[in-house]
Design a protein around this motif. Sequence first.
Motif, PDB file in Angstrom:
ATOM      1  N   TYR A  46      18.238 -18.335   9.722  1.00  0.00           N
ATOM      2  CA  TYR A  46      17.999 -19.039  11.146  1.00  0.00           C
ATOM      3  C   TYR A  46      18.754 -20.182  10.956  1.00  0.00           C
ATOM      4  N   GLY A  47      20.039 -20.090  10.797  1.00  0.00           N
ATOM      5  CA  GLY A  47      20.842 -21.192  10.733  1.00  0.00           C
ATOM      6  C   GLY A  47      21.180 -21.877  11.810  1.00  0.00           C
ATOM      7  N   HIS A  48      20.865 -21.209  13.119  1.00  0.00           N
ATOM      8  CA  HIS A  48      20.876 -21.672  14.250  1.00  0.00           C
ATOM      9  C   HIS A  48      19.777 -22.423  14.836  1.00  0.00           C
ATOM     10  N   ALA A  49      18.785 -22.382  14.134  1.00  0.00           N
ATOM     11  CA  ALA A  49      17.678 -23.115  14.556  1.00  0.00           C
ATOM     12  C   ALA A  49      17.775 -24.564  14.013  1.00  0.00           C
ATOM     13  N   THR A  50      16.808 -25.422  14.401  1.00  0.00           N
ATOM     14  CA  THR A  50      16.820 -26.632  14.175  1.00  0.00           C
ATOM     15  C   THR A  50      15.645 -27.001  13.371  1.00  0.00           C
ATOM     16  N   PRO A  51      15.236 -28.049  12.548  1.00  0.00           N
ATOM     17  CA  PRO A  51      13.921 -28.383  12.106  1.00  0.00           C
ATOM     18  C   PRO A  51      13.083 -28.811  13.250  1.00  0.00           C
ATOM     19  N   GLY A  52      13.465 -29.042  14.285  1.00  0.00           N
ATOM     20  CA  GLY A  52      12.584 -29.593  15.594  1.00  0.00           C
ATOM     21  C   GLY A  52      11.927 -28.291  16.118  1.00  0.00           C
ATOM     22  N   HIS A  53      12.659 -27.243  16.021  1.00  0.00           N
ATOM     23  CA  HIS A  53      12.070 -25.871  16.397  1.00  0.00           C
ATOM     24  C   HIS A  53      10.989 -25.357  15.301  1.00  0.00           C
ATOM     25  N   LEU A  54      11.317 -25.581  14.214  1.00  0.00           N
ATOM     26  CA  LEU A  54      10.113 -25.395  13.114  1.00  0.00           C
ATOM     27  C   LEU A  54       8.956 -26.146  13.191  1.00  0.00           C
ATOM     28  N   ALA A  55       9.124 -27.315  13.710  1.00  0.00           N
ATOM     29  CA  ALA A  55       8.002 -28.471  13.842  1.00  0.00           C
ATOM     30  C   ALA A  55       7.291 -27.860  15.097  1.00  0.00           C
ATOM     31  N   VAL A  56       7.972 -27.395  16.046  1.00  0.00           N
ATOM     32  CA  VAL A  56       7.074 -26.860  17.340  1.00  0.00           C
ATOM     33  C   VAL A  56       6.286 -25.657  17.091  1.00  0.00           C
ATOM     34  N   VAL A  57       6.876 -24.827  16.320  1.00  0.00           N
ATOM     35  CA  VAL A  57       6.524 -23.607  16.121  1.00  0.00           C
ATOM     36  C   VAL A  57       5.168 -23.965  15.127  1.00  0.00           C
ATOM     37  N   SER A  58       5.198 -24.786  14.059  1.00  0.00           N
ATOM     38  CA  SER A  58       3.936 -24.860  13.036  1.00  0.00           C
ATOM     39  C   SER A  58       2.961 -25.534  14.101  1.00  0.00           C
ATOM     40  N   VAL A  59       3.137 -26.521  15.051  1.00  0.00           N
ATOM     41  CA  VAL A  59       2.217 -27.151  15.677  1.00  0.00           C
ATOM     42  C   VAL A  59       1.445 -26.346  16.631  1.00  0.00           C
ATOM     43  N   VAL A  60       2.244 -25.432  17.188  1.00  0.00           N
ATOM     44  CA  VAL A  60       1.702 -24.239  18.063  1.00  0.00           C
ATOM     45  C   VAL A  60       0.899 -23.263  17.301  1.00  0.00           C
ATOM     46  N   ALA A  61       1.338 -22.943  16.106  1.00  0.00           N
ATOM     47  CA  ALA A  61       0.650 -21.907  15.355  1.00  0.00           C
ATOM     48  C   ALA A  61      -0.734 -22.493  14.914  1.00  0.00           C
ATOM     49  N   ALA A  62      -0.621 -23.811  14.601  1.00  0.00           N
ATOM     50  CA  ALA A  62      -1.998 -24.631  14.088  1.00  0.00           C
ATOM     51  C   ALA A  62      -2.846 -24.701  15.096  1.00  0.00           C
ATOM     52  N   ALA A  63      -2.514 -24.882  16.558  1.00  0.00           N
ATOM     53  CA  ALA A  63      -3.300 -25.149  17.519  1.00  0.00           C
ATOM     54  C   ALA A  63      -4.016 -23.864  17.929  1.00  0.00           C
ATOM     55  N   VAL A  64      -3.122 -22.779  17.991  1.00  0.00           N
ATOM     56  CA  VAL A  64      -3.653 -21.520  18.301  1.00  0.00           C
ATOM     57  C   VAL A  64      -4.743 -20.974  17.463  1.00  0.00           C
ATOM     58  N   ALA A  65      -4.582 -21.045  15.938  1.00  0.00           N
ATOM     59  CA  ALA A  65      -5.464 -20.672  14.838  1.00  0.00           C
ATOM     60  C   ALA A  65      -6.526 -21.472  15.023  1.00  0.00           C
ATOM     61  N   GLY A  66      -6.648 -22.897  15.203  1.00  0.00           N
ATOM     62  CA  GLY A  66      -7.663 -23.774  15.095  1.00  0.00           C
ATOM     63  C   GLY A  66      -8.512 -23.279  16.353  1.00  0.00           C
ATOM     64  N   ALA A  67      -8.151 -23.170  17.699  1.00  0.00           N
ATOM     65  CA  ALA A  67      -8.593 -22.624  18.670  1.00  0.00           C
ATOM     66  C   ALA A  67      -9.367 -21.313  18.465  1.00  0.00           C
ATOM     67  N   VAL A  68      -8.793 -20.240  17.954  1.00  0.00           N
ATOM     68  CA  VAL A  68      -9.355 -19.169  17.928  1.00  0.00           C
ATOM     69  C   VAL A  68     -10.489 -18.977  17.064  1.00  0.00           C
ATOM     70  N   VAL A  69     -10.463 -19.664  15.576  1.00  0.00           N
ATOM     71  CA  VAL A  69     -11.390 -19.839  14.868  1.00  0.00           C
ATOM     72  C   VAL A  69     -12.685 -20.450  15.309  1.00  0.00           C
ATOM     73  N   TRP A  70     -12.277 -21.640  15.998  1.00  0.00           N
ATOM     74  CA  TRP A  70     -13.329 -22.487  16.662  1.00  0.00           C
ATOM     75  C   TRP A  70     -14.030 -21.799  17.632  1.00  0.00           C
ATOM     76  N   LEU A  71     -13.505 -20.733  18.595  1.00  0.00           N
ATOM     77  CA  LEU A  71     -14.300 -20.023  19.521  1.00  0.00           C
ATOM     78  C   LEU A  71     -15.193 -18.708  18.764  1.00  0.00           C
TER      79      LEU A  71
END
Length: 285
Positions: A46-71
């Motif tokens: 994924y050389g076309h992607a940037t570290p910012g893309h990775l950070a956004v995906v990581s934060v979104v995954a954390a928010a979704v996982a935390g919300a699902v487990v909380w519910l």
Amino acid sequence: MTTLLGIALAGGLLLALSPWLWPTGSGRVQRSSAGRAARMLAAAGYGHATPGHLAVVSVVAAAVAGAVVWLVTALPAFAAVAAAAALLAPTAWLRARGRRLLKSRRALWPDVCDLLVASVRSGMSLPDSVAALGEVGPPPLRPAFAAFSGDVAASGHFDSSALRLKERLADPVADRIIEALRMARQVGGTELTTVLRSLSASVRAEATLRAEIEARQSWIRGAAVLGVVAPWVILGLLALRPEGAAAYSSPDGVMVILVGAAVSAVAFRLMIGIGRLPEPRRWFA
């Protein structure tokens, strides 16, 4: 006047504390972290992607996982652990993908060396020999060499095109091959075919040895994954019952979850470290 004195005092305190608030090495640390993330993305394909893309995906995954487990469980500590695991999951997946790509390509480089030797011995120039791999090379590597062919045809400069090819491939063996080709292009010599044959033999022997060792140590990785996942699956099942949720919502239950998460993380890293072979480093990357 009092206002000016206050501003001067605040400025003096800020300047006095600036070495601790903004250390000179923080910029270098951030740049090195971004460089490591970029190299990891390139190694995973994924050389076309940037570290910012990775950070956004990581934060979104954390928010979704935390919300699902909380519910599902209504346990804040369990949701926090799930969010932390999901935050690190994209990085772990990229590293695993990079290792898989490196492992799959390891058996292809001897064929690349043999094809280069055959092209050079037939009288083809180095740019044409490398560009021909876009058509006759191993299928997983053809897109990178086809891009090199278009690059060198557009620029006419072998050295810069070879450097861009090295970034696309992001492989230690590819670095050695490309650096040998660049040296032969710049200084000449008749030992290129000998060097490529020796490199092909060493890479083939190394790949065979690593395959045998990894087959014997694969059970360590399986045991590590099973040992980490199984307790949390059981915890999730227990948390679905009202009495289990009440027990793990108490201060003692929260402490059990947090300590268990720390122990699981340390144990998993130790088991993976024991069962992992050191990977070769890239040359001049």
